[in-house]
Design a protein around this motif. Structure first.
Motif, short mmCIF file in Angstrom:
data_model
loop_
_atom_site.label_atom_id
_atom_site.label_comp_id
_atom_site.label_asym_id
_atom_site.label_seq_id
_atom_site.Cartn_x
_atom_site.Cartn_y
_atom_site.Cartn_z
N ARG A 83 0.89 -1.17 0.08
CA ARG A 83 -0.27 0.40 -0.15
C ARG A 83 0.33 1.43 -0.01
O ARG A 83 0.93 2.25 -0.01
N ALA A 87 0.58 3.70 -2.97
CA ALA A 87 0.29 5.49 -2.07
C ALA A 87 1.60 5.80 -3.75
O ALA A 87 1.17 7.15 -4.34
N GLU A 216 -8.65 8.53 -7.64
CA GLU A 216 -8.07 6.88 -7.21
C GLU A 216 -7.00 7.22 -6.63
O GLU A 216 -5.95 6.44 -5.82
N LYS A 217 -6.36 8.44 -6.91
CA LYS A 217 -5.24 8.61 -5.81
C LYS A 217 -5.45 8.76 -4.37
O LYS A 217 -5.00 9.03 -3.13
N ARG A 218 -6.76 9.24 -3.96
CA ARG A 218 -7.26 9.53 -3.18
C ARG A 218 -7.34 8.07 -2.35
O ARG A 218 -7.55 7.63 -0.96
N ARG A 219 -7.74 6.94 -3.21
CA ARG A 219 -8.16 5.51 -2.46
C ARG A 219 -6.60 4.99 -2.39
O ARG A 219 -6.57 4.34 -1.12
N ILE A 221 -4.14 6.34 -0.78
CA ILE A 221 -3.78 7.53 0.05
C ILE A 221 -3.81 7.07 0.55
O ILE A 221 -3.90 6.43 2.43
N PHE A 222 -5.56 6.32 1.14
CA PHE A 222 -6.56 5.81 2.50
C PHE A 222 -5.91 4.83 2.93
O PHE A 222 -6.24 4.29 3.88
N GLY A 223 -5.85 4.22 1.56
CA GLY A 223 -4.67 2.91 2.12
C GLY A 223 -4.04 2.89 2.70
O GLY A 223 -3.86 1.97 3.54
N ALA A 225 -3.04 5.28 4.87
CA ALA A 225 -3.19 5.82 6.20
C ALA A 225 -2.34 5.59 7.01
O ALA A 225 -1.91 5.67 7.96
N PRO A 226 -3.34 4.72 7.25
CA PRO A 226 -3.25 3.77 8.61
C PRO A 226 -1.40 3.13 8.95
O PRO A 226 -0.79 2.94 10.44
N SER A 263 -7.85 -5.68 9.93
CA SER A 263 -8.11 -5.82 8.47
C SER A 263 -8.71 -6.71 7.33
O SER A 263 -8.75 -7.08 6.96
#
Length: 434
Positions: A83, A87, A216-219, A221-223, A225-226, A263
């Protein structure tokens, strides 16, 4: 035979054992034990073996090794490391050479999880090489960037190289972790610039990747983030003074495991594989340290460090000149010895000289670890090069070595910058830890 002559024979025997591929730990143990027995007594050698083994096993600081390794292994098994790459790829993959730069950034992120160069090269090689091959990247650039980017694993903290240096030099692990931050980011930037320059001079090396949408960028980055949050929590906790390095390793490993369970990406089988790999790596590190602790008294009894210090002092060179000589010796040794072996073999000889000259040991530690990184991609040993070869078996070994050459030069330039400007290394540990 004088102690000094016996010491020279011992070092020759050690290199002979290494040449015959006897494990590093066993080679150092054998030479150190026999040498102590001859220069002192077998009883003293046995006593040192028992005392040093117990001392090492009871060192609380060494807990960071298995826990940070476990943290990286769990991240690999659960796909968290991928991930980080996804990103970086979503953000810069569309520019020429962007996939290679994304690989460097991904290696830097994984370095902040695992502290292992071999693990970084292996993981990012599996993640990124197929992707770069799919978009027509020249194998020279794609394999070279993975091998070089993987070396960030022992410079960007947490770093097993810093932990071993701290144990051998009796320095603060926390200060060394802090000292590695800016040099690590500088080297990461130099690698990205190296990719840019190569693609600028030869656009065929790294074609532009497909453009990604904002969604797609947001997804992506969100993926990521954790796992980025866990990195910031553990490393930021050390820098902020909330955790000791040992506590941070426990927090990081614990949160990665919890995240994997939440997850549902961490199965019992994956956890077993991560744990087993962590135990094997930790045992290897401990055996190397025990071997080093057997070799150090032998070298002290042989007076090799003292004689070498007197020889260097007799050269009438400035302190920086002697420092550059020692670093040059590390660069030469890096062509033939594995990084940790080079560290534990050289420290008993060079560190007394460092103390005698008044060189800051934290600064010296960062410079040494950077030279260890250079050894990881230097022929003929080049451990990271062979790791990448195992992931990309169809790429000739010579192609990979040619691919890492520009990155080796970038590392050399970074090393010279850090020698010329010690403040880059020392500003964080001196300002955050008294």
């Amino acid at each position: 035979m004088t102690p000094f002559a016996l010491g020279l024979w011992g070092m020759a025997a050690l290199f002979l054992l290494l040449a015959f591929r006897v494990p590093v730990a066993l080679s150092m143990f054998a030479v150190g034990f026999v040498g102590q027995s001859l220069l002192n007594s077998p009883a003293a050698a046995l006593s040192n073996l028992a005392a040093d083994s117990f001392t090492l096993a009871s060192m609380g600081e060494l807990v960071v090794v298995p826990l940070f390794i476990l943290m990286g292994n769990v991240a690999t098994e659960t796909g968290m490391s991928r991930r980080l790459y996804d990103a970086a790829y979503a953000l810069i993959g569309r520019v020429r050479g962007g996939l290679a730069s994304a690989t460097v950034i991904g290696c830097g992120g994984f370095a902040a999880l695992s502290g292992s160069s071999v693990a970084s090269a292996l993981t990012m090689g599996k993640v990124s090489l197929a992707q770069m091959d799919r978009f027509g990247y020249d194998p020279r650039l794609s394999t070279g960037v993975v091998a070089a980017g993987g070396t960030l694993g022992i410079l960007i903290p947490p770093s097993t190289g810093f932990v071993i240096y701290a144990i051998l030099a009796q320095e603060s692990i926390g200060r060394l972790f802090l000292a590695g931050v800016l040099p690590g980011l500088l080297l990461l930037t130099m690698f990205c610039l190296t990719v840019w320059v190569q693609c600028r001079l030869n656009p065929a090396l790294g074609p532009a990747g497909p453009e990604t949408t904002w969604a797609e960028k947001r997804r992506a980055i969100f993926g990521a983030a954790p796992i980025v949050g866990i990195i910031l929590l553990t490393i930021g906790g050390i820098y902020g003074g909330f955790f000791s390095p040992v506590e941070a390793s426990a927090v990081g490993a614990g949160f990665v495991i919890i995240l994997g369970l939440i997850s549902r990406t961490l199965s019992l089988r994956a956890f077993w594989e991560a744990t087993k790999s962590s135990v094997v790596t930790t045992a290897t590190v401990m055996l190397i340290l025990i071997g080093a602790y057997m070799l150090i008294p032998f070298l002290a009894l042989s007076r090799i460090p003292t004689e070498l210090g007197m020889f260097l002092a007799g050269l009438d060179l400035p302190t920086v000149g002697i420092l550059l000589l020692m670093l040059a010796a590390y660069l030469v040794m890096g062509c033939f010895l594995e990084g940790f072996a080079m560290l534990v073999l050289s420290m008993p000889i060079f560190f007394p000289i460092v103390q005698q000259l008044g060189i800051d040991p934290i600064w010296f530690g960062v410079l040494v670890v950077l030279t260890l990184e250079m050894g990881l991609i230097s022929p003929p040993v080049g451990v990271n090069v062979f790791i990448v070869k195992s992931v990309a078996p169809k790429v000739p070994l010579g192609t990979i070595f040619r691919g890492v050459a520009p990155f080796w030069l970038a590392m050399l330039l970074t090393l010279l910058i850090l020698v010329a400007f010690p403040a880059i290394t020392l500003i964080l540990p001196n300002s955050m830890i008294g």
